[in-house]
Design an enzyme around this catalytic site. Structure first.
Site, PDB file in Angstrom:
ATOM      1  N   GLY A 147       0.837  -1.193   0.000  1.00 42.96           N
ATOM      2  CA  GLY A 147       0.000   0.000   0.000  1.00 42.96           C
ATOM      3  C   GLY A 147       0.873   1.244   0.000  1.00 42.96           C
ATOM      4  O   GLY A 147       2.056   1.188   0.360  1.00 42.96           O
ATOM      5  N   GLN A 153       2.864   9.903   1.719  1.00 42.35           N
ATOM      6  CA  GLN A 153       4.169   9.244   1.623  1.00 42.35           C
ATOM      7  C   GLN A 153       4.956   9.685   0.397  1.00 42.35           C
ATOM      8  O   GLN A 153       6.159   9.419   0.316  1.00 42.35           O
ATOM      9  CB  GLN A 153       3.996   7.723   1.608  1.00 42.35           C
ATOM     10  CG  GLN A 153       3.488   7.167   2.918  1.00 42.35           C
ATOM     11  CD  GLN A 153       3.332   5.667   2.842  1.00 42.35           C
ATOM     12  OE1 GLN A 153       2.303   5.162   2.418  1.00 42.35           O
ATOM     13  NE2 GLN A 153       4.378   4.959   3.223  1.00 42.35           N
ATOM     14  N   CYS A 165       6.508  -0.355   7.070  1.00 42.76           N
ATOM     15  CA  CYS A 165       6.048   0.816   6.329  1.00 42.76           C
ATOM     16  C   CYS A 165       7.163   1.275   5.396  1.00 42.76           C
ATOM     17  O   CYS A 165       8.336   1.331   5.807  1.00 42.76           O
ATOM     18  CB  CYS A 165       5.679   1.935   7.312  1.00 42.76           C
ATOM     19  SG  CYS A 165       5.081   3.431   6.524  1.00 42.76           S
ATOM     20  N   LEU A 166       6.804   1.619   4.168  1.00 46.95           N
ATOM     21  CA  LEU A 166       7.808   2.095   3.218  1.00 46.95           C
ATOM     22  C   LEU A 166       8.469   3.381   3.684  1.00 46.95           C
ATOM     23  O   LEU A 166       9.602   3.673   3.299  1.00 46.95           O
ATOM     24  CB  LEU A 166       7.173   2.296   1.834  1.00 46.95           C
ATOM     25  CG  LEU A 166       6.635   1.031   1.163  1.00 46.95           C
ATOM     26  CD1 LEU A 166       5.948   1.388  -0.154  1.00 46.95           C
ATOM     27  CD2 LEU A 166       7.728   0.005   0.941  1.00 46.95           C
ATOM     28  N   HIS A 181      -3.900   0.704   7.833  1.00 44.24           N
ATOM     29  CA  HIS A 181      -2.553   1.278   7.871  1.00 44.24           C
ATOM     30  C   HIS A 181      -2.476   2.492   6.941  1.00 44.24           C
ATOM     31  O   HIS A 181      -1.982   3.560   7.337  1.00 44.24           O
ATOM     32  CB  HIS A 181      -1.541   0.205   7.455  1.00 44.24           C
ATOM     33  CG  HIS A 181      -0.127   0.667   7.411  1.00 44.24           C
ATOM     34  ND1 HIS A 181       0.829   0.236   8.308  1.00 44.24           N
ATOM     35  CD2 HIS A 181       0.521   1.518   6.570  1.00 44.24           C
ATOM     36  CE1 HIS A 181       1.985   0.820   8.008  1.00 44.24           C
ATOM     37  NE2 HIS A 181       1.831   1.590   6.964  1.00 44.24           N
ATOM     38  N   GLU A 182      -2.980   2.327   5.709  1.00 43.36           N
ATOM     39  CA  GLU A 182      -2.914   3.433   4.748  1.00 43.36           C
ATOM     40  C   GLU A 182      -3.864   4.566   5.135  1.00 43.36           C
ATOM     41  O   GLU A 182      -3.534   5.743   4.967  1.00 43.36           O
ATOM     42  CB  GLU A 182      -3.208   2.930   3.327  1.00 43.36           C
ATOM     43  CG  GLU A 182      -2.245   1.874   2.807  1.00 43.36           C
ATOM     44  CD  GLU A 182      -0.782   2.261   2.934  1.00 43.36           C
ATOM     45  OE1 GLU A 182      -0.457   3.456   2.833  1.00 43.36           O
ATOM     46  OE2 GLU A 182       0.051   1.359   3.139  1.00 43.36           O
ATOM     47  N   HIS A 235      -2.299   6.928   7.447  1.00 40.09           N
ATOM     48  CA  HIS A 235      -1.412   7.914   6.811  1.00 40.09           C
ATOM     49  C   HIS A 235      -2.182   9.174   6.430  1.00 40.09           C
ATOM     50  O   HIS A 235      -1.647  10.287   6.530  1.00 40.09           O
ATOM     51  CB  HIS A 235      -0.758   7.335   5.551  1.00 40.09           C
ATOM     52  CG  HIS A 235       0.469   6.535   5.809  1.00 40.09           C
ATOM     53  ND1 HIS A 235       1.618   7.066   6.366  1.00 40.09           N
ATOM     54  CD2 HIS A 235       0.746   5.223   5.574  1.00 40.09           C
ATOM     55  CE1 HIS A 235       2.539   6.130   6.464  1.00 40.09           C
ATOM     56  NE2 HIS A 235       2.036   4.996   5.990  1.00 40.09           N
TER      57      HIS A 235
END
Length: 196
Positions: A45, A50, A102-103, A144-145, A148
């Site tokens: 995701g 991000q 997480c990226l 999770h997304e 953000h």
């Protein structure tokens, strides 16, 4: 186009996001770039903050783990999924703990407790209204997304003790002492190229 992913410590990850009001070419380009960036980074995701954007958009692609999910008897909708102006309208009382990464926080993985099921209303890529009850891994990735878009990182869900243990790693990351197999943008605005 592959975009640099903003790293822990960058203000973009905590900024308020804005609803998308119309389906423009710029929005469609952003979505395409986000999908390409997520896939190049082997992520499941990616949310607009991000990549330094304030639109309320995130993308999800569970294809990298689809065979594992199918072995567990789980069905997943057509991938990738695009969520524009999403709202979580319901969440289950039952929760589960699962290790997340997480990226924007490379090489850090911690168990996070989340509701096991959520109902989400959103616009898809064609700006058509959708309402979907999500379970298991899809529910987790979506939550999770969604976080953000609210300026919340998965590390915010950890206990004070776990956050203390990560403090040094996160502080170094915020100072730019970080690398990944995809391009990064540090808190100072520097771009760190992908490491082969």
């Amino acid at each position: 186009m592959i975009l640099p992913i903003y790293v822990f410590g960058h203000d973009a990850l905590r900024r308020e996001t804005e609803p998308v009001t119309e389906n423009t070419e710029a929005v469609q380009t952003l979505i395409s770039n986000m999908i390409e960036t997520m896939r190049a980074a082997n992520g499941l995701g990616l949310a607009a903050p991000q990549v330094g954007r304030t639109e309320r958009i995130f993308v999800v692609d569970l294809l990298p783990i689809a065979s594992d999910l199918q072995k567990e008897g789980l069905d997943i909708p057509e991938q990738p999924m695009v969520f524009i102006n999403p709202k979580i309208t319901w969440e289950s009382d039952s929760t589960g703990k699962f290790e997340e990464g997480c990226l924007s926080i490379p090489d850090v993985r911690e168990p996070v407790r989340r509701p096991e099921r959520v109902q989400v209303e959103y616009l898809d890529r064609n700006f058509e209204e959708q309402s979907y009850e999500m379970t298991d891994m899809l529910a987790r990735v979506v939550q999770h997304e969604y976080d953000h878009l609210e300026g919340v990182l998965f590390t915010d869900h950890l206990s004070a003790f776990r956050r203390r243990l990560l403090r040094r790693t996160l502080r170094q990351m915020a100072k730019g002492d970080v690398s990944a197999e995809y391009p990064l943008r540090t808190a100072d605005g520097d771009t760190i190229p992908a490491v082969a």
